[in-house]
Design a protein around this motif. Structure first.
Motif, short mmCIF file in Angstrom:
data_model
loop_
_atom_site.label_atom_id
_atom_site.label_comp_id
_atom_site.label_asym_id
_atom_site.label_seq_id
_atom_site.Cartn_x
_atom_site.Cartn_y
_atom_site.Cartn_z
N TYR A 21 -37.48 11.39 -20.16
CA TYR A 21 -37.12 10.09 -19.45
C TYR A 21 -35.97 10.16 -18.38
CZ TYR A 21 -39.63 8.24 -23.62
OH TYR A 21 -40.32 8.16 -24.38
N ARG A 22 -35.95 9.23 -17.41
CA ARG A 22 -35.26 9.16 -16.36
C ARG A 22 -33.71 8.91 -16.90
NH1 ARG A 22 -36.09 7.88 -10.91
NH2 ARG A 22 -38.25 7.30 -11.62
N ARG A 23 -32.66 9.50 -16.43
CA ARG A 23 -31.31 9.26 -16.56
C ARG A 23 -30.73 8.08 -16.09
NH1 ARG A 23 -28.34 14.99 -15.78
NH2 ARG A 23 -27.65 13.58 -14.32
N SER A 24 -29.90 7.21 -16.44
CA SER A 24 -29.62 6.12 -15.97
C SER A 24 -28.18 6.65 -14.85
CB SER A 24 -28.81 5.19 -16.77
OG SER A 24 -27.98 5.81 -17.82
N GLY A 25 -28.07 5.82 -14.00
CA GLY A 25 -27.12 6.35 -13.17
C GLY A 25 -25.63 6.26 -13.51
N GLU A 26 -24.68 6.67 -12.68
CA GLU A 26 -23.22 6.63 -13.17
C GLU A 26 -22.90 5.19 -13.01
OE1 GLU A 26 -21.84 9.28 -14.36
OE2 GLU A 26 -23.67 10.40 -14.03
N ARG A 27 -22.05 4.82 -13.92
CA ARG A 27 -21.48 3.51 -13.77
C ARG A 27 -20.23 3.40 -13.00
NH1 ARG A 27 -18.06 0.76 -18.63
NH2 ARG A 27 -16.82 2.57 -18.52
N PRO A 28 -20.26 2.31 -12.20
CA PRO A 28 -19.37 2.27 -11.04
C PRO A 28 -18.16 1.77 -11.75
CG PRO A 28 -20.82 0.37 -11.06
CD PRO A 28 -21.34 1.40 -11.98
N VAL A 29 -16.80 2.55 -11.40
CA VAL A 29 -15.69 1.97 -11.91
C VAL A 29 -14.90 1.00 -11.48
CG1 VAL A 29 -13.18 3.15 -12.48
CG2 VAL A 29 -15.42 4.62 -12.79
N THR A 30 -14.71 0.08 -12.01
CA THR A 30 -13.96 -1.14 -11.39
C THR A 30 -12.43 -1.13 -11.20
OG1 THR A 30 -13.61 -2.46 -13.44
CG2 THR A 30 -15.69 -2.78 -12.54
N ALA A 31 -11.94 -1.88 -10.44
CA ALA A 31 -10.43 -1.94 -10.05
C ALA A 31 -9.86 -2.21 -11.31
CB ALA A 31 -10.11 -2.94 -8.95
N ARG A 32 -10.32 -3.04 -12.02
CA ARG A 32 -9.66 -3.55 -13.24
C ARG A 32 -9.61 -2.41 -14.39
NH1 ARG A 32 -8.23 -7.69 -16.65
NH2 ARG A 32 -8.21 -7.37 -19.01
N GLU A 33 -10.47 -1.42 -14.45
CA GLU A 33 -10.43 -0.32 -15.20
C GLU A 33 -9.48 0.80 -14.50
OE1 GLU A 33 -14.86 -0.18 -16.93
OE2 GLU A 33 -14.83 0.39 -14.77
N GLU A 34 -9.43 0.92 -13.48
CA GLU A 34 -8.33 1.68 -12.74
C GLU A 34 -7.17 1.22 -12.98
OE1 GLU A 34 -9.86 2.48 -8.66
OE2 GLU A 34 -11.13 4.10 -9.80
N ASP A 35 -6.77 -0.09 -13.21
CA ASP A 35 -5.39 -0.62 -13.21
C ASP A 35 -4.72 -0.43 -14.58
OD1 ASP A 35 -3.07 -1.81 -13.37
OD2 ASP A 35 -3.79 -3.84 -12.55
N ASP A 36 -3.95 0.80 -14.68
CA ASP A 36 -3.26 1.24 -15.87
C ASP A 36 -2.34 0.08 -16.58
OD1 ASP A 36 -4.33 3.75 -15.70
OD2 ASP A 36 -2.57 4.60 -14.93
N GLU A 37 -1.91 -0.78 -16.03
CA GLU A 37 -1.20 -1.95 -16.61
C GLU A 37 -2.01 -3.08 -17.44
OE1 GLU A 37 2.26 -2.03 -16.14
OE2 GLU A 37 1.77 -0.12 -15.06
N LEU A 38 -3.35 -3.00 -17.33
CA LEU A 38 -4.37 -3.94 -17.92
C LEU A 38 -5.08 -3.22 -19.08
CD1 LEU A 38 -6.07 -5.67 -14.78
CD2 LEU A 38 -4.38 -6.65 -16.20
N PRO A 39 -5.16 -3.90 -20.03
CA PRO A 39 -5.77 -3.42 -21.26
C PRO A 39 -7.26 -3.09 -20.92
CG PRO A 39 -5.25 -5.58 -21.68
CD PRO A 39 -4.70 -5.45 -20.29
N ASP A 40 -7.65 -1.99 -21.38
CA ASP A 40 -9.11 -1.66 -20.91
C ASP A 40 -9.79 -1.58 -22.21
OD1 ASP A 40 -11.32 -0.77 -19.69
OD2 ASP A 40 -10.96 1.38 -19.63
N SER A 41 -10.78 -2.61 -22.54
CA SER A 41 -11.58 -2.53 -23.71
C SER A 41 -12.74 -1.48 -23.49
CB SER A 41 -12.04 -4.33 -24.21
OG SER A 41 -13.12 -4.49 -23.06
N ILE A 42 -13.20 -1.00 -24.84
CA ILE A 42 -14.28 -0.20 -24.94
C ILE A 42 -15.64 -1.04 -25.11
CG2 ILE A 42 -15.20 1.59 -26.23
CD1 ILE A 42 -12.22 2.51 -27.20
N ASP A 43 -16.65 -0.70 -24.20
CA ASP A 43 -17.80 -1.26 -24.37
C ASP A 43 -19.08 -0.55 -24.45
OD1 ASP A 43 -18.54 -0.25 -21.81
OD2 ASP A 43 -17.99 -2.01 -20.76
N ASP A 44 -20.33 -0.95 -24.89
CA ASP A 44 -21.24 -0.43 -24.97
C ASP A 44 -21.65 0.92 -23.75
OD1 ASP A 44 -21.57 -2.37 -26.88
OD2 ASP A 44 -23.29 -3.16 -26.02
N ARG A 45 -21.30 0.46 -22.57
CA ARG A 45 -21.76 1.34 -21.75
C ARG A 45 -20.87 2.53 -21.92
NH1 ARG A 45 -25.07 2.49 -17.19
NH2 ARG A 45 -24.57 4.54 -16.58
#
Length: 163
Positions: free
Chosen positions: A20-44
């Motif tokens: 099967y075809r692999r899914s592409g890489e997930r784009p990293v959001t600015a919120r995820e890169e901000d170390d001051e904000l909590p980063d929840s773990i999601d399905d992806r």
């Protein structure tokens, strides 16, 4: 354990699997890169951890064989639960327990200890589904399996990056 990926010389159980075809890489959001904000773990995020696990018999990843899919990953960060269903390529796959163990080890090594993990076979897709699920849910059996140096070596091969 049989098959060349598990160190034996036996013929492959599923010599010509669908790829099967692999899914592409997930784009990293600015919120995820901000170390001051909590980063929840999601399905992806969980899917990204397990999609590159190597199949024990084929030079392919679990994603390429459609053994793992993002739609079969369920995360509840607030309740600290992760559930992953995986689908063996054939109903009598002798590698099902090893694949489940590899997924479980990858998540144990990658996630905070607060998470309760449930790794199981997609219902109705394997002849020994109940027995495999029972083994994977038993913490003592998983711990004992990981004390077996040969089995741990095979799991580590499944988790290692392809060269």
């Amino acid at each position: 354990m049989v098959g060349p990926g598990a160190g034996g010389g036996a013929p492959l159980e599923n010599a010509n699997p669908l790829i099967y075809r692999r899914s592409g890489e997930r784009p990293v959001t600015a919120r995820e890169e901000d170390d001051e904000l909590p980063d929840s773990i999601d399905d992806r995020e969980i899917f990204d951890l397990i999609r590159t696990i190597n199949d024990p018999e084929h030079p392919l990843t679990l994603e390429e064989l459609n053994v793992v899919e993002q739609v079969r990953v369920k995360v509840n960060d607030a309740e600290s639960t992760v559930a992953v269903e995986f689908t063996p390529t054939i109903p009598h796959c002798s590698m099902a327990t090893l694949i489940g163990l590899s997924i479980k080890v990858k998540l144990i090594r990658s996630l905070p200890e607060r998470f309760k993990l449930d790794v199981h076979i997609t219902p109705g897709t394997h002849a020994s589904e109940h027995a495999v699920n029972k083994q994977l849910a038993d913490k003592e059996r998983v711990a004992a399996a990981l004390e077996n140096s040969h089995l741990l070596e095979v799991v580590n091969q499944c988790l290692s990056a392809r060269s």
